[in-house]
Design an enzyme around this catalytic site. Structure first.
Site, short mmCIF file in Angstrom:
data_model
loop_
_atom_site.label_atom_id
_atom_site.label_comp_id
_atom_site.label_asym_id
_atom_site.label_seq_id
_atom_site.Cartn_x
_atom_site.Cartn_y
_atom_site.Cartn_z
N TYR A 109 31.78 32.66 23.99
CA TYR A 109 32.27 33.86 24.67
C TYR A 109 33.51 34.42 24.00
CZ TYR A 109 34.00 37.08 28.11
OH TYR A 109 34.43 38.23 28.72
N TRP A 111 35.71 38.41 22.73
CA TRP A 111 35.63 39.82 22.37
C TRP A 111 35.46 40.07 20.87
CZ3 TRP A 111 37.18 44.80 24.64
CH2 TRP A 111 36.88 44.85 26.02
N1 LIG Z 1 45.99 46.57 27.07
C1 LIG Z 1 44.91 45.86 27.42
N2 LIG Z 1 43.91 46.44 28.10
C2 LIG Z 1 42.84 45.71 28.48
C3 LIG Z 1 42.71 44.34 28.15
C4 LIG Z 1 43.80 43.74 27.43
O1 LIG Z 1 43.77 42.53 27.13
N3 LIG Z 1 44.86 44.53 27.09
N4 LIG Z 1 41.59 43.62 28.52
C5 LIG Z 1 40.39 44.37 28.87
C6 LIG Z 1 39.44 43.52 29.60
S1 LIG Z 1 38.50 42.39 28.74
C7 LIG Z 1 39.20 43.65 30.92
S2 LIG Z 1 37.97 42.72 31.68
C8 LIG Z 1 39.95 44.59 31.73
C9 LIG Z 1 40.45 43.89 32.99
O2 LIG Z 1 40.75 44.78 33.98
P1 LIG Z 1 41.48 44.22 35.27
O3 LIG Z 1 41.01 42.87 35.57
O4 LIG Z 1 41.37 45.22 36.33
O5 LIG Z 1 42.98 44.18 34.70
P2 LIG Z 1 44.27 43.34 35.06
O6 LIG Z 1 45.37 43.97 34.28
O7 LIG Z 1 44.05 41.90 34.86
O8 LIG Z 1 44.49 43.60 36.60
C10 LIG Z 1 44.71 44.92 37.09
C11 LIG Z 1 45.80 44.90 38.13
O9 LIG Z 1 45.35 44.26 39.32
C12 LIG Z 1 46.50 43.90 40.06
N5 LIG Z 1 46.21 42.80 40.97
C13 LIG Z 1 46.12 41.49 40.66
N6 LIG Z 1 45.86 40.77 41.77
C14 LIG Z 1 45.79 41.64 42.79
C15 LIG Z 1 45.51 41.49 44.19
O10 LIG Z 1 45.30 40.41 44.72
N7 LIG Z 1 45.48 42.64 44.92
C16 LIG Z 1 45.70 43.86 44.38
N8 LIG Z 1 45.60 44.91 45.18
N9 LIG Z 1 45.97 44.01 43.08
C17 LIG Z 1 46.00 42.93 42.29
C18 LIG Z 1 47.52 43.47 39.03
O11 LIG Z 1 48.81 43.91 39.41
C19 LIG Z 1 46.99 44.05 37.73
O12 LIG Z 1 47.93 44.80 36.99
O13 LIG Z 1 41.08 45.11 31.03
C20 LIG Z 1 40.73 45.59 29.72
N10 LIG Z 1 41.85 46.32 29.19
N1 LIG Z 2 44.56 33.84 33.60
C1 LIG Z 2 43.67 34.76 33.19
N2 LIG Z 2 42.84 34.47 32.17
C2 LIG Z 2 41.95 35.40 31.74
C3 LIG Z 2 41.88 36.68 32.35
C4 LIG Z 2 42.76 36.94 33.44
O1 LIG Z 2 42.72 38.02 34.05
N3 LIG Z 2 43.65 35.97 33.81
N4 LIG Z 2 41.00 37.62 31.88
C5 LIG Z 2 39.80 37.12 31.22
C6 LIG Z 2 39.06 38.18 30.55
S1 LIG Z 2 38.67 39.54 31.50
C7 LIG Z 2 38.60 38.07 29.27
S2 LIG Z 2 37.50 39.25 28.69
C8 LIG Z 2 38.96 36.93 28.42
C9 LIG Z 2 39.19 37.31 26.95
O2 LIG Z 2 39.09 36.19 26.16
P1 LIG Z 2 38.66 36.30 24.61
O3 LIG Z 2 37.70 37.42 24.40
O4 LIG Z 2 38.25 34.94 24.17
O5 LIG Z 2 40.06 36.67 23.95
P2 LIG Z 2 40.40 37.32 22.54
O6 LIG Z 2 41.85 37.07 22.33
O7 LIG Z 2 39.95 38.73 22.50
O8 LIG Z 2 39.57 36.41 21.53
C10 LIG Z 2 38.78 36.92 20.52
C11 LIG Z 2 38.97 36.06 19.28
O9 LIG Z 2 38.05 36.50 18.27
C12 LIG Z 2 38.72 36.50 17.01
N5 LIG Z 2 38.01 37.45 16.14
C13 LIG Z 2 38.23 38.77 15.98
N6 LIG Z 2 37.37 39.29 15.11
C14 LIG Z 2 36.59 38.28 14.68
C15 LIG Z 2 35.50 38.20 13.74
O10 LIG Z 2 35.07 39.17 13.15
N7 LIG Z 2 34.94 36.97 13.56
C16 LIG Z 2 35.38 35.87 14.20
N8 LIG Z 2 34.78 34.71 13.94
N9 LIG Z 2 36.40 35.92 15.08
C17 LIG Z 2 36.99 37.11 15.32
C18 LIG Z 2 40.14 36.89 17.33
O11 LIG Z 2 41.02 36.51 16.30
C19 LIG Z 2 40.35 36.17 18.67
O12 LIG Z 2 40.91 34.90 18.48
O13 LIG Z 2 40.14 36.30 28.94
C20 LIG Z 2 39.99 35.92 30.31
N10 LIG Z 2 41.11 35.09 30.71
MO LIG Z 3 37.46 41.04 30.17
#
Ligand SMILES: Nc1nc2c(c(=O)[nH]1)N[C@H]1C(S)=C(S)[C@@H](COP(=O)(O)OP(=O)(O)OC[C@H]3O[C@@H](n4cnc5c(=O)[nH]c(N)nc54)[C@H](O)[C@@H]3O)O[C@H]1N2
Ligand SMILES: Nc1nc2c(c(=O)[nH]1)N[C@H]1C(S)=C(S)[C@@H](COP(=O)(O)OP(=O)(O)OC[C@H]3O[C@@H](n4cnc5c(=O)[nH]c(N)nc54)[C@H](O)[C@@H]3O)O[C@H]1N2
Ligand SMILES: [Mo]
Length: 753
Positions: A109, A111
């Site tokens: 898993y 991104w």
């Molecule tokens: N810059 C940036 N953007 C991203 C990502 C990133 O890593 N960096 N990741 C992307 C990915 S993979 C995903 S899945 C999405 C995730 O999208 P989300 O999961 O929606 O994003 P988060 O920033 O984790 O949470 C959004 C907000 O929810 C609020 N929150 C947390 N707990 C609670 C609660 O119990 N109640 C309420 N009402 N609010 C709460 C927090 O204050 C938080 O800022 O974001 C995407 N966008």
């Molecule tokens: N506590 C907490 N944990 C969370 C979350 C949260 O809200 N709270 N959010 C969760 C969510 S929504 C998500 S989506 C996950 C994200 O978790 P991940 O998707 O595992 O996080 P990334 O840092 O995007 O990891 C991608 C990796 O791929 C590598 N990569 C980039 N390009 C390439 C390529 O071309 N080839 C190879 N082999 N590698 C490459 C990058 O260097 C990086 O290390 O985290 C989750 N974890």
């Molecule tokens: Mo995510």
């Protein structure tokens, strides 16, 4: 001016050019709101943490495959490509011939990077499928709970997430936006696969609706809003009380509930129950919003064209089904589902494509992509059960009405993800990673996952290879031309896997006789021949550097067809309508996810502070943490922790202090940032600081040493990592240095032997 080399990324399209030996990054000219994350690209490209050569854990090289504590501090031995590929091929072969292909975990898993051919997981899945198969993973960390729940409630998750009501319908019609989790602008710069025009920031500015921001953090809405600083994890109580107020004041839409919904009766009985009514007075004590405030909001919702939106973060918690289901039930009570500007949304402010009105597959066809092939092994896990699987082979567990059994994994293969970023309770994950015989990782960088692997194969980054990219609702397909030479001896994931395929006798099947460049042309041309619009030949596209895709429908409302004619356009639920109560879910008999939305109390916790571990504003997950924008936010080299001045002063903490955040599972260091913009009792530490373990302490500030590795529920087994309970203290003395911004100790083959 030299011509720019076009490319794209999950956070936006851009051009690069070399200036004085450095890469310069220039946002795409059509992008009205380029992402601040672009500022990480140039500084990270040649960072010393790039993996330069294949490397093998010293103890693995010496003793061979087998369970072992995999310390991130151990030396790695650099080896030649041929030796590395021989080792991986032999190990794959040993495992598939012995324990069998089910013992290979290839879920992988993560991104990875934008680019539709060099998509690391697709490449790996395709390869492992041809090599006899692998245990896979399902769903995502992003939406693992909703992806399982929504089919039971509204028939599928696809519509809700991919065909949300578009922003123009909201800016034009919505009078009241009730935003659970807000619409955090920091997140909308990201869409998987790429985005050329970031439209959401502009739409937010033209929003005329009143906004009720329901979040512990004020920053979750970028503009004026009435802020309801809710206690984390209690949104369901607030939703139930809003529903209670509507019902007890007769403000709910009976006709809508009769015509379009099923199971309102038992939900209503639950709301109004004599012994435990879910009224505003009850909810106030749970969620920390005043009872009068709740009643007033319910009445405003009933009077206005109201859109209820729930961010994805709300389902990434224990019992995470409930806020999503309760949000839909609340919207059903208002009766505005399917009307422009009203109803329900999930993920505005979570991802850039939610509400975007860019091209849809009907108009573009399926933009070229690499087919993943067939996996002969059917064993899978819900993605966030990785540590449970490794620690408990053979154990049975529940999932969506089924009983599944964890396989016995001997070999873990990861390309394009960082479980030591994304998984919860990293000290537990370390114990889990000690169980398999071998861990193979492809990575451009020495991430924590690479440092916990046995064999690390250096992968190229997007700027070092030819590809094309386009994300969901993206307006363009972008040619991603190689701009710089690969770092060190890095190879494309495709080339690495082709080398293994040759050793395992499936080279022809894997490559189909094509080089990477020939694959691009092949995939593009296959799309071109079936696309529903006129697509230029590959050479023309490649030379042009991009292709604009036909626009999508600008105004589209979720469930409008269902609303217009529910008999002709039923939902794919058993009843054909919105299931406020689901007989199917009730039939599973799960106490942690019963048949209709309920308030489930997570119980007491000795740690006084709520930690919100949300997405970082300075990077994408852990990607490019060494980059300039991410590094500029650090405090004494640590990830910033926001806390309320009252919580800080009670602990003798001043702004800028290094602090220790801790609970029973572990601890991390971070830098205190005092702010009135969060609810007292709540602290916030974004995910993604590269995990830097010193015993059970992460010296860099990764919140996943603190989160609990429990599922949202037995229904979905989703990730519950958004919250943790912690305490914080000032760290006195010299904090241990951050070590992850340098590569691990590397030995040459001669020194090691
Ligand atoms: N810059 C940036 N953007 C991203 C990502 C990133 O890593 N960096 N990741 C992307 C990915 S993979 C995903 S899945 C999405 C995730 O999208 P989300 O999961 O929606 O994003 P988060 O920033 O984790 O949470 C959004 C907000 O929810 C609020 N929150 C947390 N707990 C609670 C609660 O119990 N109640 C309420 N009402 N609010 C709460 C927090 O204050 C938080 O800022 O974001 C995407 N966008
Ligand atoms: N506590 C907490 N944990 C969370 C979350 C949260 O809200 N709270 N959010 C969760 C969510 S929504 C998500 S989506 C996950 C994200 O978790 P991940 O998707 O595992 O996080 P990334 O840092 O995007 O990891 C991608 C990796 O791929 C590598 N990569 C980039 N390009 C390439 C390529 O071309 N080839 C190879 N082999 N590698 C490459 C990058 O260097 C990086 O290390 O985290 C989750 N974890
Ligand atoms: Mo995510």
């Amino acid at each position: 001016m030299t011509r720019l080399t076009p490319t794209t990324s999950h956070w936006g399209a851009f051009g690069v050019r070399m200036s004085r030996g450095e890469v310069e990054v220039i946002p795409h000219p059509a992008d009205p709101a380029p992402s601040p994350l672009l500022g990480n690209v140039a500084s990270a490209l040649r960072h010393p943490t790039r993996v330069a050569r294949p490397a093998v854990r010293r103890s693995w090289l010496k003793h061979g495959p087998g369970p072992r504590a995999r310390s991130a501090g151990e030396e790695f031995v650099e080896v030649a490509w041929d030796e590395a590929l021989d080792l991986v091929a032999a190990e794959l072969d040993r495992v598939r011939r012995g324990p069998g292909n089910e013992a290979v975990f290839g879920g992988s898993y993560g991104w990875a990077s934008a680019g539709r051919f060099h998509h690391a997981q697709s490449q790996l899945h395709r390869f492992l499928g041809l090599a006899g198969g692998y245990t896979s993973s399902r769903n995502s960390y992003s939406l693992g709970t909703s992806l399982v729940l929504l089919p039971h409630v509204v028939g599928d998750s696809e519509q809700v997430v991919r065909r949300a009501s578009t922003w123009p319908t909201i800016t034009e019609n919505t009078e009241l936006l009730v935003a659970f989790g807000g619409v955090p602008e920091k997140n909308v710069y990201v869409t998987p696969g790429g985005v050329t025009r970031h439209v959401t920031p502009g739409h937010l500015k033209s929003l005329r609706a009143e906004v009720a921001l329901i979040s512990p953090l004020r920053a979750d809405f970028p503009l004026d809003a009435r802020w309801y600083p809710i206690r984390p994890g209690t949104d369901v109580a607030l939703m139930l009380a809003l529903a209670h107020t509507l019902v007890s004041e007769g403000l709910h839409d009976r006709n809508f509930l009769d015509r379009y919904c099923t199971g309102f009766g038992s939900f209503e009985r639950y709301l109004l129950s004599q012994d435990a009514p879910k009224d505003a007075d009850w909810a106030a004590g749970v969620c920390g919003i005043s009872a009068d405030g709740i009643r007033e909001l319910a009445r405003r919702m009933a009077r206005s064209r109201t859109l209820i939106t729930v961010t994805w973060s709300l389902q990434r918690i224990r019992y995470g089904e409930q806020p999503v289901w309760a949000g839909i039930a609340l919207a059903a009570l208002l009766g505005q589902i399917g009307l422009p500007g009203g109803g329900f949304g999930h993920g505005y402010g979570s991802m850039g494509d939610v509400g975007d009105h860019g091209p849809t597959a009907e108009r573009t066809g399926r933009v070229p992509h690499l087919p993943q092939g067939r996996n002969p092994v059917s064993t899978f896990i819900p993605v966030a059960r990785i540590a449970d699987m490794l620690l408990h082979p053979g154990e049975a567990y529940d999932y969506n009405g089924q009983t599944l059994k964890y396989p016995d994994i001997r070999l873990v293969y990861w390309a394009g993800g960082n479980p030591f970023h994304h998984h919860q309770d990293l000290n537990r994950l370390r114990r889990a990673f000690a169980r398999p015989d071998t861990i193979v990782v492809h990575e451009p960088y020495w991430t924590a996952t690479a440092r916990h692997a046995d064999i690390v194969l250096p992968a190229t980054s997007t700027l070092e290879r030819d590809d094309f990219g386009s994300g969901r609702r993206d307006t363009h397909l972008i040619a991603m031309r190689r701009a710089v030479e690969p770092y060190g001896e890095a190879r494309d994931d495709y080339d690495i896997l082709a080398g293994l395929a040759a050793r395992l006798g499936v080279y022809d099947e894997f490559t189909e006789g094509r080089t990477a460049r020939q694959w691009l042309e092949h995939l593009y041309t296959a799309w071109r021949e079936t696309a529903p619009f006129s697509v230029p030949p590959f050479a023309e596209f490649w030379d042009e550097g991009e292709l604009e895709l036909p626009p999508g429908p600008e105004r589209e409302t979720l469930f409008e067809r269902f609303r217009a004619d529910p008999e002709a356009n039923p939902l794919r639920t058993p009843s054909g309508g919105i299931e406020i109560t689901s007989a199917t879910v009730a039939g599973f008999g799960y106490d942690d996810c019963p048949g209709h939305p309920v308030w489930l109390d997570p119980g007491p916790d000795p740690h006084p502070l709520f930690l919100i571990a949300n997405q970082p504003s300075t990077r994408l997950h852990s990607q490019l943490d060494p980059g300039a924008v991410s590094q500029a936010s650090k405090i004494s080299e640590r990830e910033p922790l926001s806390m309320h001045p009252s919580d800080a002063s009670a602990r003798g903490i001043a702004d800028g202090d290094v602090v220790r955040v801790f609970n029973d599972r572990g601890a991390c260091l971070s830098g205190a940032v005092l702010s009135e913009d969060l609810r007292p009792g709540v602290v916030q530490l974004a995910t993604g600081a590269w995990y830097d373990p010193l015993g059970d302490l992460c010296v860099h500030g990764n919140p996943n040493v603190l989160t609990t590795d429990v599922p949202s529920s037995r229904l979905s087994q989703g990730c519950a990592g958004q919250h943790a309970r912690v305490d914080v203290e000032r760290f006195d003395g010299d904090p241990p240095p951050v070590t992850v911004l340098a590569p691990p100790r590397l030995l040459s083959r001669e020194v090691a032997s």
